[in-house]
Motif scaffolding. Structure first.
Motif, PDB file in Angstrom:
ATOM      1  N   GLY A 174       2.864 -11.983  -2.600  1.00 26.38           N
ATOM      2  CA  GLY A 174       2.550 -11.241  -1.385  1.00 26.38           C
ATOM      3  C   GLY A 174       2.660  -9.737  -1.490  1.00 26.38           C
ATOM      4  O   GLY A 174       2.345  -9.025  -0.531  1.00 26.38           O
ATOM      5  N   GLY A 175       3.112  -9.231  -2.625  1.00 23.51           N
ATOM      6  CA  GLY A 175       3.202  -7.789  -2.776  1.00 23.51           C
ATOM      7  C   GLY A 175       1.826  -7.158  -2.890  1.00 23.51           C
ATOM      8  O   GLY A 175       0.804  -7.844  -2.965  1.00 23.51           O
TER       9      GLY A 175
ATOM     10  N   GLY B 261       1.719   0.341   7.622  1.00 24.12           N
ATOM     11  CA  GLY B 261       1.128  -0.984   7.501  1.00 24.12           C
ATOM     12  C   GLY B 261       2.171  -2.081   7.350  1.00 24.12           C
ATOM     13  O   GLY B 261       3.375  -1.835   7.433  1.00 24.12           O
ATOM     14  N   SER B 262       1.670  -3.302   7.121  1.00 28.08           N
ATOM     15  CA  SER B 262       2.538  -4.474   7.032  1.00 28.08           C
ATOM     16  C   SER B 262       2.196  -5.302   5.806  1.00 28.08           C
ATOM     17  O   SER B 262       1.051  -5.300   5.334  1.00 28.08           O
ATOM     18  CB  SER B 262       2.379  -5.350   8.283  1.00 28.08           C
ATOM     19  OG  SER B 262       2.760  -4.666   9.448  1.00 28.08           O
ATOM     20  N   LEU B 263       3.189  -6.007   5.314  1.00 28.18           N
ATOM     21  CA  LEU B 263       3.017  -6.997   4.258  1.00 28.18           C
ATOM     22  C   LEU B 263       3.974  -8.152   4.541  1.00 28.18           C
ATOM     23  O   LEU B 263       5.035  -7.948   5.151  1.00 28.18           O
ATOM     24  CB  LEU B 263       3.345  -6.419   2.880  1.00 28.18           C
ATOM     25  CG  LEU B 263       2.320  -5.522   2.182  1.00 28.18           C
ATOM     26  CD1 LEU B 263       2.922  -4.967   0.891  1.00 28.18           C
ATOM     27  CD2 LEU B 263       1.043  -6.280   1.883  1.00 28.18           C
TER      28      LEU B 263
ATOM     29  N   SER C 241       5.797  -1.560   9.709  1.00 27.17           N
ATOM     30  CA  SER C 241       6.063  -0.110   9.745  1.00 27.17           C
ATOM     31  C   SER C 241       6.553   0.384   8.394  1.00 27.17           C
ATOM     32  O   SER C 241       7.558   1.105   8.298  1.00 27.17           O
ATOM     33  CB  SER C 241       7.095   0.210  10.835  1.00 27.17           C
ATOM     34  OG  SER C 241       6.640  -0.239  12.099  1.00 27.17           O
ATOM     35  N   LEU C 242       5.849   0.005   7.357  1.00 30.32           N
ATOM     36  CA  LEU C 242       6.281   0.345   6.005  1.00 30.32           C
ATOM     37  C   LEU C 242       6.247   1.850   5.763  1.00 30.32           C
ATOM     38  O   LEU C 242       5.380   2.572   6.301  1.00 30.32           O
ATOM     39  CB  LEU C 242       5.416  -0.382   4.978  1.00 30.32           C
ATOM     40  CG  LEU C 242       5.777  -1.865   4.795  1.00 30.32           C
ATOM     41  CD1 LEU C 242       4.632  -2.633   4.156  1.00 30.32           C
ATOM     42  CD2 LEU C 242       7.043  -1.996   3.976  1.00 30.32           C
ATOM     43  N   LYS C 243       7.195   2.296   4.966  1.00 27.74           N
ATOM     44  CA  LYS C 243       7.338   3.711   4.622  1.00 27.74           C
ATOM     45  C   LYS C 243       7.207   3.878   3.100  1.00 27.74           C
ATOM     46  O   LYS C 243       7.497   2.937   2.353  1.00 27.74           O
ATOM     47  CB  LYS C 243       8.712   4.231   5.059  1.00 27.74           C
ATOM     48  CG  LYS C 243       9.017   4.019   6.528  1.00 27.74           C
ATOM     49  CD  LYS C 243      10.446   4.442   6.837  1.00 27.74           C
ATOM     50  CE  LYS C 243      10.801   4.212   8.294  1.00 27.74           C
ATOM     51  NZ  LYS C 243      12.194   4.623   8.606  1.00 27.74           N
TER      52      LYS C 243
ATOM     53  N   GLY D  47       9.998 -11.052  -9.359  1.00 23.84           N
ATOM     54  CA  GLY D  47       9.746  -9.850  -8.567  1.00 23.84           C
ATOM     55  C   GLY D  47       8.282  -9.666  -8.229  1.00 23.84           C
ATOM     56  O   GLY D  47       7.390 -10.170  -8.928  1.00 23.84           O
ATOM     57  N   THR D  48       8.041  -8.946  -7.145  1.00 21.57           N
ATOM     58  CA  THR D  48       6.684  -8.611  -6.740  1.00 21.57           C
ATOM     59  C   THR D  48       6.667  -7.136  -6.309  1.00 21.57           C
ATOM     60  O   THR D  48       7.565  -6.682  -5.596  1.00 21.57           O
ATOM     61  CB  THR D  48       6.191  -9.542  -5.613  1.00 21.57           C
ATOM     62  OG1 THR D  48       4.817  -9.267  -5.321  1.00 21.57           O
ATOM     63  CG2 THR D  48       7.017  -9.401  -4.334  1.00 21.57           C
ATOM     64  N   GLN D  49       5.652  -6.419  -6.766  1.00 23.51           N
ATOM     65  CA  GLN D  49       5.582  -4.982  -6.519  1.00 23.51           C
ATOM     66  C   GLN D  49       5.037  -4.699  -5.125  1.00 23.51           C
ATOM     67  O   GLN D  49       4.000  -5.234  -4.730  1.00 23.51           O
ATOM     68  CB  GLN D  49       4.687  -4.308  -7.562  1.00 23.51           C
ATOM     69  CG  GLN D  49       4.475  -2.816  -7.348  1.00 23.51           C
ATOM     70  CD  GLN D  49       5.713  -2.000  -7.633  1.00 23.51           C
ATOM     71  OE1 GLN D  49       6.383  -2.202  -8.652  1.00 23.51           O
ATOM     72  NE2 GLN D  49       6.050  -1.075  -6.733  1.00 23.51           N
ATOM     73  N   VAL D  50       5.733  -3.827  -4.416  1.00 26.33           N
ATOM     74  CA  VAL D  50       5.267  -3.313  -3.129  1.00 26.33           C
ATOM     75  C   VAL D  50       5.132  -1.803  -3.264  1.00 26.33           C
ATOM     76  O   VAL D  50       6.090  -1.122  -3.630  1.00 26.33           O
ATOM     77  CB  VAL D  50       6.240  -3.659  -1.993  1.00 26.33           C
ATOM     78  CG1 VAL D  50       5.849  -2.930  -0.714  1.00 26.33           C
ATOM     79  CG2 VAL D  50       6.274  -5.161  -1.760  1.00 26.33           C
ATOM     80  N   THR D  51       3.938  -1.300  -2.997  1.00 21.62           N
ATOM     81  CA  THR D  51       3.687   0.134  -3.075  1.00 21.62           C
ATOM     82  C   THR D  51       3.152   0.608  -1.731  1.00 21.62           C
ATOM     83  O   THR D  51       2.151   0.077  -1.241  1.00 21.62           O
ATOM     84  CB  THR D  51       2.682   0.467  -4.186  1.00 21.62           C
ATOM     85  OG1 THR D  51       3.181  -0.027  -5.436  1.00 21.62           O
ATOM     86  CG2 THR D  51       2.479   1.972  -4.291  1.00 21.62           C
ATOM     87  N   VAL D  52       3.834   1.593  -1.148  1.00 20.48           N
ATOM     88  CA  VAL D  52       3.427   2.138   0.146  1.00 20.48           C
ATOM     89  C   VAL D  52       2.970   3.575  -0.068  1.00 20.48           C
ATOM     90  O   VAL D  52       3.751   4.422  -0.513  1.00 20.48           O
ATOM     91  CB  VAL D  52       4.585   2.094   1.158  1.00 20.48           C
ATOM     92  CG1 VAL D  52       4.095   2.577   2.520  1.00 20.48           C
ATOM     93  CG2 VAL D  52       5.156   0.684   1.263  1.00 20.48           C
TER      94      VAL D  52
END
Length: 115
Positions: free
Chosen positions: A8-9, A16-18, A84-86, A108-113
């Motif tokens: 899901g990353g 935005g949202s994830l 409300s990702l930052k 792990g999964t990468q989340v980039t905002v």
């Protein structure tokens, strides 16, 4: 043994949202707590949110009111809804399972905002 697989990353704009998912399998009867942690480049891994087998939750101050942890026992899955990702939420997010004397984690999964 417990196996954990996160998904899901991705890349999202600020605001935005994830939703992250963590599918768990193996000796799931032994799990007491499941939680999400994250690690940003050059920083130590930090706690994000946790949920007990009874459904009690707790959150890091930095994500309270924005993130929600939940679980679907029928599907052996834990979720992390992130709103409300930052940009400072950018990190590799890990799903973890804790049983008596043991702690397991996924790849792990990468989340980039982006700002």
């Amino acid at each position: 043994q417990v196996q954990l697989v996160e998904s899901g990353g991705g890349l999202v704009q600020a605001g935005g949202s994830l939703r992250l998912s963590c599918a768990y399998s193996g000796s799931i009867f032994s799990i007491n707590v499941m939680d999400w942690t994250r690690q940003a480049p050059g920083k130590q891994r930090e706690f994000v949110a946790g949920i007990t087998s009874g459904g009690s939750t707790n959150y890091a101050d930095s994500v309270k009111g924005r993130f929600t942890i939940s679980r679907d026992n029928a599907k052996n899955t834990v979720f992390l809804q992130m709103n409300s990702l930052k940009p400072e939420d950018t990190a590799v997010y890990y799903c973890n399972a804790e049983s008596i004397g043991y702690r397991y984690w996924g790849q792990g999964t990468q989340v980039t905002v982006s700002s």
